[in-house]
Design an enzyme around this catalytic site. Structure first.
Site, mmCIF file in Angstrom:
data_model
loop_
_atom_site.group_PDB
_atom_site.id
_atom_site.type_symbol
_atom_site.label_atom_id
_atom_site.label_comp_id
_atom_site.label_asym_id
_atom_site.label_seq_id
_atom_site.Cartn_x
_atom_site.Cartn_y
_atom_site.Cartn_z
ATOM 1 N N SER A 8 65.407 52.727 30.188
ATOM 2 C CA SER A 8 64.351 53.650 29.742
ATOM 3 C C SER A 8 63.447 52.912 28.760
ATOM 4 O O SER A 8 63.818 51.845 28.249
ATOM 5 C CB SER A 8 65.016 54.847 29.053
ATOM 6 O OG SER A 8 64.083 55.586 28.289
ATOM 7 N N TYR A 66 70.308 60.358 23.973
ATOM 8 C CA TYR A 66 69.625 59.669 25.075
ATOM 9 C C TYR A 66 69.231 58.249 24.635
ATOM 10 O O TYR A 66 69.469 57.274 25.353
ATOM 11 C CB TYR A 66 68.383 60.464 25.494
ATOM 12 C CG TYR A 66 67.706 59.938 26.745
ATOM 13 C CD1 TYR A 66 68.192 60.256 28.015
ATOM 14 C CD2 TYR A 66 66.584 59.126 26.667
ATOM 15 C CE1 TYR A 66 67.574 59.782 29.167
ATOM 16 C CE2 TYR A 66 65.960 58.650 27.808
ATOM 17 C CZ TYR A 66 66.457 58.982 29.053
ATOM 18 O OH TYR A 66 65.837 58.503 30.190
HETATM 19 P P1 NAP Z 1 66.054 63.814 37.634
HETATM 20 O O1 NAP Z 1 65.100 64.147 38.726
HETATM 21 O O2 NAP Z 1 66.503 64.857 36.691
HETATM 22 O O3 NAP Z 1 67.285 63.052 38.264
HETATM 23 C C1 NAP Z 1 68.487 62.850 37.569
HETATM 24 C C2 NAP Z 1 69.562 62.635 38.606
HETATM 25 O O4 NAP Z 1 70.826 62.455 37.963
HETATM 26 C C3 NAP Z 1 69.693 63.843 39.528
HETATM 27 O O5 NAP Z 1 69.986 63.403 40.813
HETATM 28 C C4 NAP Z 1 70.870 64.565 38.907
HETATM 29 O O6 NAP Z 1 71.540 65.431 39.799
HETATM 30 C C5 NAP Z 1 71.740 63.363 38.561
HETATM 31 N N1 NAP Z 1 72.810 63.742 37.666
HETATM 32 C C6 NAP Z 1 72.733 64.107 36.376
HETATM 33 N N2 NAP Z 1 73.937 64.447 35.901
HETATM 34 C C7 NAP Z 1 74.823 64.281 36.935
HETATM 35 C C8 NAP Z 1 76.218 64.482 37.089
HETATM 36 N N3 NAP Z 1 76.993 64.930 36.088
HETATM 37 N N4 NAP Z 1 76.774 64.225 38.287
HETATM 38 C C9 NAP Z 1 76.015 63.780 39.330
HETATM 39 N N5 NAP Z 1 74.686 63.581 39.248
HETATM 40 C C10 NAP Z 1 74.101 63.836 38.060
HETATM 41 O O7 NAP Z 1 65.380 62.725 36.700
HETATM 42 P P2 NAP Z 1 64.848 61.250 36.973
HETATM 43 O O8 NAP Z 1 63.673 61.113 36.097
HETATM 44 O O9 NAP Z 1 64.725 60.933 38.408
HETATM 45 O O10 NAP Z 1 66.020 60.397 36.297
HETATM 46 C C11 NAP Z 1 66.721 59.364 36.954
HETATM 47 C C12 NAP Z 1 67.097 58.318 35.936
HETATM 48 O O11 NAP Z 1 65.910 57.723 35.405
HETATM 49 C C13 NAP Z 1 67.860 58.859 34.714
HETATM 50 O O12 NAP Z 1 68.860 57.946 34.340
HETATM 51 C C14 NAP Z 1 66.783 58.944 33.650
HETATM 52 O O13 NAP Z 1 67.310 58.865 32.359
HETATM 53 C C15 NAP Z 1 65.971 57.719 34.000
HETATM 54 N N6 NAP Z 1 64.617 57.692 33.460
HETATM 55 C C16 NAP Z 1 63.678 58.617 33.830
HETATM 56 C C17 NAP Z 1 62.402 58.515 33.307
HETATM 57 C C18 NAP Z 1 61.306 59.480 33.685
HETATM 58 O O14 NAP Z 1 60.211 59.408 33.103
HETATM 59 N N7 NAP Z 1 61.486 60.373 34.626
HETATM 60 C C19 NAP Z 1 62.073 57.510 32.422
HETATM 61 C C20 NAP Z 1 63.056 56.590 32.067
HETATM 62 C C21 NAP Z 1 64.318 56.684 32.597
HETATM 63 P P3 NAP Z 1 71.048 66.983 39.911
HETATM 64 O O15 NAP Z 1 69.754 66.975 40.673
HETATM 65 O O16 NAP Z 1 72.172 67.609 40.649
HETATM 66 O O17 NAP Z 1 70.882 67.489 38.511
#
Ligand code: NAP
Length: 252
Positions: free
Chosen positions: A144, A157
């Site tokens: 991140s 986080y």
């Molecule tokens: P997201 O759409 O909320 O995706 C998060 C994913 O993690 C979803 O598939 C969620 O499943 C899964 N997850 C969370 N807890 C879980 C658990 N206990 N068991 C199984 N699956 C679980 O958000 P995203 O932005 O794509 O995030 C993906 C990664 O990128 C994360 O690590 C996040 O911290 C990182 N990130 C995101 C951003 C951003 O700007 N979006 C920036 C930096 C880093 P469900 O759909 O079932 O909840």
């Protein structure tokens, strides 16, 4: 030559949290490059599976709750049973909880650190044991901007994602000589469920947009190319690197 270096044909990847968002973007990009995908999810992931099979690649859904380390070995075993090999692990699943540091609860600390850091490590360990033995593999952890910056109102986080940066380097130090590449991608502000609240907050959304040199939020597809690169032979001499894919956010 360049095309071949990025080719993932015949490889098998595990992608966690691949039902939506960045995980889905990465899973589809790896499939476009030729890999078969084990989708690790706790929700319906048929949309991602359909996108992968439409590309002529195989998709296998593994249902797992990544709030504890219980499923880690099972995920690796089921991938090997299904596809007969494992070449790539993408640790993408993650959560975020927001509150002032003065009020932040133990529950919000443990939930975030367990999924984002503890389970990530033990899945690296389970996959790493196989990859070190076969003397090849690529692990990509999703970090991140808060691997580099402090953030605000997201203490668990920030701690977890800073930890992901350190762990990525430690694992690279231990496993690079065994043919296993461990790197991370640090996404900038990407439009997903995770950032829905920020996108909906008019003031925060404007402040964020003003700071991004590219002038827009990223899409999950913007992360895919970096994942293909780090998973491929083109990155064979890249170890312990945290690749920012942020529209220039860190440059400002
Ligand atoms: P997201 O759409 O909320 O995706 C998060 C994913 O993690 C979803 O598939 C969620 O499943 C899964 N997850 C969370 N807890 C879980 C658990 N206990 N068991 C199984 N699956 C679980 O958000 P995203 O932005 O794509 O995030 C993906 C990664 O990128 C994360 O690590 C996040 O911290 C990182 N990130 C995101 C951003 C951003 O700007 N979006 C920036 C930096 C880093 P469900 O759909 O079932 O909840």
């Amino acid at each position: 030559m360049a095309g071949k270096a990025f080719d993932l044909s015949g490889k098998v990847a595990i992608v966690t949290g691949a039902n939506t968002g960045i995980g889905q973007g990465i899973a589809v990009a790896l499939a476009e490059a030729g890999a078969d995908i084990a989708i690790v999810t706790r929700s319906d992931a048929s949309d991602t599976a359909n996108k992968i099979t439409a590309l002529g690649r195989r998709a296998h859904i593994i249902i797992a709750d990544l709030s504890s380390i219980e499923p880690c070995q099972r995920i690796v075993d089921e991938t090997l049973d299904t596809f007969g090999r494992l070449d790539i692990l993408v640790n993408n699943a993650g959560i975020i909880r927001r509150d002032d540091a003065l009020d932040f609860s133990e529950e919000d600390w443990d939930a975030v650190v367990d999924t984002n850091l503890k389970v990530l490590f033990f899945l690296c360990q389970a996959a790493g044991r196989h990859m070190v033995e076969q003397k090849s593999g690529s692990i990509i952890n999703i970090a991140s901007m808060l691997t580099f910056q402090g953030g605000i109102r997201v203490p668990s986080y920030t701690a977890s994602k800073s930890g992901v940066g350190g762990l990525t380097k430690l694992l690279a130090n231990e496993w690079a000589s065994h043919g296993v590449n461990v790197n991370a991608i640090a996404p900038g502000y990407i439009a997903t469920n995770n950032t829905a609240a920020l996108q909906a907050d008019e003031t925060r959304n404007r402040q964020i947009m003003e700071r991004i040199p590219a002038g827009r939020w990223g899409d999950p597809e913007d992360i895919g190319g970096a994942a293909v690169f780090l998973a491929s032979d083109a990155a064979r001499y890249v170890q312990g690197h945290i690749l920012a894919v942020d529209g220039g956010w860190l440059a400002r």
